[in-house]
Design an enzyme around this catalytic site. Sequence first.
Site, mmCIF file in Angstrom:
data_model
loop_
_atom_site.group_PDB
_atom_site.id
_atom_site.type_symbol
_atom_site.label_atom_id
_atom_site.label_comp_id
_atom_site.label_asym_id
_atom_site.label_seq_id
_atom_site.Cartn_x
_atom_site.Cartn_y
_atom_site.Cartn_z
ATOM 1 N N GLY A 14 37.707 45.502 43.964
ATOM 2 C CA GLY A 14 37.152 44.399 44.646
ATOM 3 C C GLY A 14 36.306 44.673 45.626
ATOM 4 O O GLY A 14 36.152 43.948 46.714
ATOM 5 N N TYR A 37 47.557 30.325 42.144
ATOM 6 C CA TYR A 37 47.140 31.413 43.116
ATOM 7 C C TYR A 37 48.359 31.690 44.072
ATOM 8 O O TYR A 37 48.633 32.993 44.101
ATOM 9 C CB TYR A 37 45.858 30.931 44.001
ATOM 10 N N ARG A 59 32.118 43.246 47.645
ATOM 11 C CA ARG A 59 32.161 42.097 48.886
ATOM 12 C C ARG A 59 33.275 41.847 49.549
ATOM 13 O O ARG A 59 34.441 42.398 49.303
ATOM 14 C CB ARG A 59 31.203 40.952 48.560
ATOM 15 N N ASP A 94 37.004 45.970 35.415
ATOM 16 C CA ASP A 94 37.716 44.940 35.212
ATOM 17 C C ASP A 94 39.077 45.374 35.426
ATOM 18 O O ASP A 94 39.565 45.623 34.374
ATOM 19 C CB ASP A 94 37.393 44.005 34.194
#
Length: 253
Positions: free
Chosen positions: A13, A150, A16, A59
């Site tokens: 990741g 989450y 950014r 991914d």
Amino acid sequence: MGVTMQKTAIVTGAARGIGLATTRLFLDEGRRVAMIDRDAQALQEAAEGLENVLPVLCDVSRPDQVEVMVAEVLAKLGRIDALVNNAGVADFGPIDQTDFQRWRTVMETNLDGVFLCSQACAPALKETRGTIVNIASISGLRASTLRVAYGTSKAGVMHLTQQQAAEWGEWGVRANCVCPGPVATKLAMAVHTQDIIDAYHDAIPLNRYGSEEEIGNVIVFLSSDKASFVTGQVIAVDGGFESTGIGLPSLRV
Ligand SMILES: NC(=O)c1ccc[n+]([C@@H]2O[C@H](COP(=O)([O-])OP(=O)(O)OC[C@H]3O[C@@H](n4cnc5c(N)ncnc54)[C@H](O)[C@@H]3O)[C@@H](O)[C@H]2O)c1
């Protein structure tokens, strides 16, 4: 310094947000960094102008892609000293509106991705007596509304970290978990309304959001020799939010 002597880090990741800030901090420490992301354009833009980086499109929720990514990093950088499992997605919704596909979409990146990348890097980390830092969240430290997928994925990341520390300690591999409080990244801004922003400012003892670098500094510390006796720990980097809980506003000074 030869390529195989220079310490390396994999940051997932990394295109950014917290992952990109962490990449820059590792570069400042003299590491080579494999920047992993599934967003090709953002990854290319982020890597442009940075030296000593290896951008790899991957991914992290896909076992086949993770295997190829780790092989490429080893072929090009020669060793893996640190893995930062930072790639994550957020999707907030009530339990009755979280259908199985929404649940899986969160789980496959936030929890499966950490499992897959760690397992694929484990033999290389064993060779270097390397480190893992997994990024969870304050949403994994306590339950709250709208975080069924989450929050549960992040609680899983915290426990997975402890499993890794328990099993891989005998190799000299350390695994720790960082739980960020709110940081104004693209991920957070997609789910934080102005009401939520104001409420966080009110509830956080330091009265503000954190910066990407404030999270990255702790990640880089835990990945360094300065933390050589720290493993299996879950550390909130959250301006004091978790330690105080959501106190009664009427009892505040
Ligand atoms: N920003 C916050 O307030 C906050 C708070 C707590 C925890 N976190 C956690 O910090 C981490 C980084 O978040 P951020 O705020 O920097 O987010 P971000 O959206 O700015 O960056 C996340 C990056 O991960 C990449 N990514 C997502 N899924 C991926 C996948 N399956 N494979 C490869 N790359 C993938 C995205 O393309 C993006 O570049 C996440 O794990 C997030 O849950 C963030």
